[in-house]
Design a protein around this motif. Structure first.
Motif, PDB file in Angstrom:
ATOM      1  N   LYS A 134      40.344  32.096  43.771  1.00 39.46           N
ATOM      2  CA  LYS A 134      41.470  32.989  43.505  1.00 39.46           C
ATOM      3  C   LYS A 134      41.682  33.166  42.003  1.00 39.46           C
ATOM      4  O   LYS A 134      41.659  32.185  41.255  1.00 39.46           O
ATOM      5  N   HIS A 135      41.875  34.406  41.579  1.00 40.68           N
ATOM      6  CA  HIS A 135      42.196  34.677  40.181  1.00 40.68           C
ATOM      7  C   HIS A 135      43.548  34.061  39.847  1.00 40.68           C
ATOM      8  O   HIS A 135      44.507  34.176  40.622  1.00 40.68           O
ATOM      9  N   GLN A 136      43.580  33.385  38.728  1.00 41.74           N
ATOM     10  CA  GLN A 136      44.795  32.711  38.298  1.00 41.74           C
ATOM     11  C   GLN A 136      45.569  33.592  37.326  1.00 41.74           C
ATOM     12  O   GLN A 136      45.214  33.751  36.158  1.00 41.74           O
ATOM     13  N   THR A 137      46.607  34.217  37.851  1.00 40.90           N
ATOM     14  CA  THR A 137      47.424  35.067  36.991  1.00 40.90           C
ATOM     15  C   THR A 137      48.554  34.218  36.399  1.00 40.90           C
ATOM     16  O   THR A 137      49.039  33.284  37.046  1.00 40.90           O
ATOM     17  N   PRO A 138      48.952  34.548  35.142  1.00 39.68           N
ATOM     18  CA  PRO A 138      48.512  35.696  34.334  1.00 39.68           C
ATOM     19  C   PRO A 138      47.273  35.403  33.468  1.00 39.68           C
ATOM     20  O   PRO A 138      46.822  36.281  32.739  1.00 39.68           O
ATOM     21  N   LEU A 139      46.731  34.179  33.552  1.00 32.17           N
ATOM     22  CA  LEU A 139      45.646  33.812  32.646  1.00 32.17           C
ATOM     23  C   LEU A 139      44.436  34.716  32.825  1.00 32.17           C
ATOM     24  O   LEU A 139      43.825  35.163  31.834  1.00 32.17           O
ATOM     25  N   GLY A 183      38.425  29.802  50.006  1.00 35.84           N
ATOM     26  CA  GLY A 183      39.348  28.701  49.778  1.00 35.84           C
ATOM     27  C   GLY A 183      38.828  27.620  48.852  1.00 35.84           C
ATOM     28  O   GLY A 183      39.520  26.635  48.607  1.00 35.84           O
ATOM     29  N   ARG A 184      37.628  27.831  48.295  1.00 40.74           N
ATOM     30  CA  ARG A 184      37.037  26.759  47.510  1.00 40.74           C
ATOM     31  C   ARG A 184      36.355  27.238  46.231  1.00 40.74           C
ATOM     32  O   ARG A 184      36.398  26.545  45.211  1.00 40.74           O
ATOM     33  N   ALA A 185      35.671  28.346  46.252  1.00 41.61           N
ATOM     34  CA  ALA A 185      34.890  28.810  45.108  1.00 41.61           C
ATOM     35  C   ALA A 185      34.806  30.335  45.172  1.00 41.61           C
ATOM     36  O   ALA A 185      34.978  30.927  46.248  1.00 41.61           O
ATOM     37  N   PRO A 186      34.570  30.997  44.033  1.00 41.08           N
ATOM     38  CA  PRO A 186      34.130  30.402  42.763  1.00 41.08           C
ATOM     39  C   PRO A 186      35.283  29.820  41.960  1.00 41.08           C
ATOM     40  O   PRO A 186      36.452  30.001  42.283  1.00 41.08           O
ATOM     41  N   PHE A 187      34.852  29.130  40.885  1.00 43.07           N
ATOM     42  CA  PHE A 187      35.814  28.803  39.854  1.00 43.07           C
ATOM     43  C   PHE A 187      35.201  29.111  38.495  1.00 43.07           C
ATOM     44  O   PHE A 187      33.998  29.005  38.290  1.00 43.07           O
ATOM     45  N   VAL A 188      36.066  29.543  37.606  1.00 48.17           N
ATOM     46  CA  VAL A 188      35.693  29.858  36.224  1.00 48.17           C
ATOM     47  C   VAL A 188      36.770  29.241  35.347  1.00 48.17           C
ATOM     48  O   VAL A 188      37.966  29.461  35.589  1.00 48.17           O
ATOM     49  N   LEU A 189      36.374  28.471  34.362  1.00 49.87           N
ATOM     50  CA  LEU A 189      37.369  27.770  33.556  1.00 49.87           C
ATOM     51  C   LEU A 189      36.887  27.531  32.138  1.00 49.87           C
ATOM     52  O   LEU A 189      35.677  27.506  31.875  1.00 49.87           O
TER      53      LEU A 189
END
Length: 397
Positions: free
Chosen positions: A264-269, A290-296
């Motif tokens: 899930k896109h993390q708003t507002p970041l 419910g698990r991926a992707p992730f970008v950090l």
């Protein structure tokens, strides 16, 4: 077949043993051998007698008989320390250096440290360690010379072959994927993947300046990064080091700011980093509901050390794009240690033991994202995703 002589009473066995030891101390190995052999032929020899017999043969110079006697001890008690030492030394004397190395190595497993042992025993075991080290070095030098004759060059030749040589000779350790939760069979054990396999890395690297421009305000504001370890603890991975100790001394030393988390896109970041996410448009991100992707963005403070550990599942690979990298920052996967370079991405298998350290004076920041393992078929990716989603949604009733 062993031919037994006349039976001996316990008193006679004891007398023969004492006489044999007295002869051995007096420098009369022939008499010692005769006494100990009388006990053997009577079928009354225990490990102590056989060890004494082997030592008598050693003094006499009959190394083959020495090995035959001590081998009888090892057949019944493979972990007998004295027997392993005697056989290793005898094999060296006969020129069987490679066979001797196995017994020296077993000694080091049996007695990993000599601290606290009686001085005489510790001295013998330390001598054995030195002998083993010399044999390993001799083997390494010989093998290197032989393969160089065949055309091997440490710099120009196959890196994989060079690693195999180092592992064979003990200069490097063998590392295999050890995922914490899910293992997908028949995937290769590769520490860092050949960058040429991932043409989509080019636009990712080309966007380094744009990504840094979006990152800098987040760093300056200082409110968007939270402890990485807490996030991973929720997924039951990366929570402890390979040693079983804490992965990092303080949660604040290793922090993360997520643009995409659990798919899930993390708003507002995320909305503040459109160019960063656009740079990943062609990347085959791992996708699991419910698990991926992730970008950090991953931040490591000066002096921080992420201890050796392994990742969660080997159906994915991990990508790093270094953004802010002071001198003194390094990363190890298996036997390979690399220095981060700004804008130079790499892809690695995080289920192979790895660690990171910031020995510089500034903060290290890299962009991290996961991709599907390139050797999985589309069907396999689909099924792995379904399986992992099922794991997440299962409820015990």
């Amino acid at each position: 077949m062993t031919t037994f002589g006349a039976a001996m009473s316990p008193a006679a066995v004891d007398a023969a043993g004492q006489a044999g030891m007295a002869a051995l101390r007096a420098g009369d190995p022939a008499t010692a051998i005769a006494k100990f052999q009388s006990i053997v032929l009577a079928g009354a020899a225990d490990a102590a007698v056989l060890l004494a017999l082997s030592m008598a043969y050693q003094v006499s110079g009959d190394r083959k008989s020495e090995i035959a006697a001590v081998t009888q001890v090892l057949e019944k008690d493979p972990d007998n320390i004295r027997a392993n030492l005697i056989k290793a030394d005898a094999l060296v004397a006969l020129g069987s250096k490679r066979a001797a190395m196995g017994f020296y190595a077993h000694l080091e497993v049996l007695v990993p440290v000599t601290d606290g042992l009686p001085p005489a025993i510790a001295a013998e075991l330390n001598r054995a360690r030195q002998a083993h080290a010399q044999l390993k070095q001799g083997l390494s030098d010989y093998l290197l010379a032989e393969v160089e004759k065949a055309g091997f060059h440490p710099i120009r030749s196959s890196r994989r072959f060079g690693d195999s040589l180092d592992i064979l000779t003990g200069r490097k350790q063998r590392y295999m994927p050890t995922p914490r939760a899910y293992f997908f069979p028949e995937l290769p054990a590769i520490e860092f993947y050949d960058r040429a396999r991932f043409t989509w890395l080019d636009p990712v690297e080309a966007a380094t300046d744009d990504i840094c421009a979006e990152l800098m305000p987040l760093l300056e504001e200082g409110t968007h990064f939270g402890p990485y370890i807490e996030v991973e603890a929720e997924k039951s991975s990366h929570v402890v080091a390979s040693s079983g100790k804490a992965l990092i001394s303080s949660p604040e030393d290793w922090t993360a700011a997520y643009l995409i988390r659990d798919g899930k896109h993390q708003t507002p970041l995320a909305e503040r980093c459109p160019k960063t996410l656009a740079a990943l448009d062609e990347v085959p991100l791992e996708t699991i509901e419910g698990r991926a992707p992730f970008v950090l963005f991953s931040r490591l403070t000066p002096g921080a050390w992420i201890a050796p550990h392994t990742g969660f599942l080997n159906s994915r690979l991990v990508c790093h794009l270094p953004l802010s990298v002071p001198d003194g920052c390094w990363f190890r996967v298996g036997n390979q240690v690399r220095l981060w370079e700004r804008g130079k991405a790499w892809v690695f298998d995080d289920t192979i033991e790895h660690e990171a350290r910031n020995q510089g004076t500034g903060t290290r920041v890299v962009l991290i994202f996961n991709i599907w393992h390139p050797d999985l078929t589309e069907e396999e990716r689909h099924l792995v995703a379904a399986l992992m989603t099922a794991v997440e949604t299962f409820e015990v009733t």
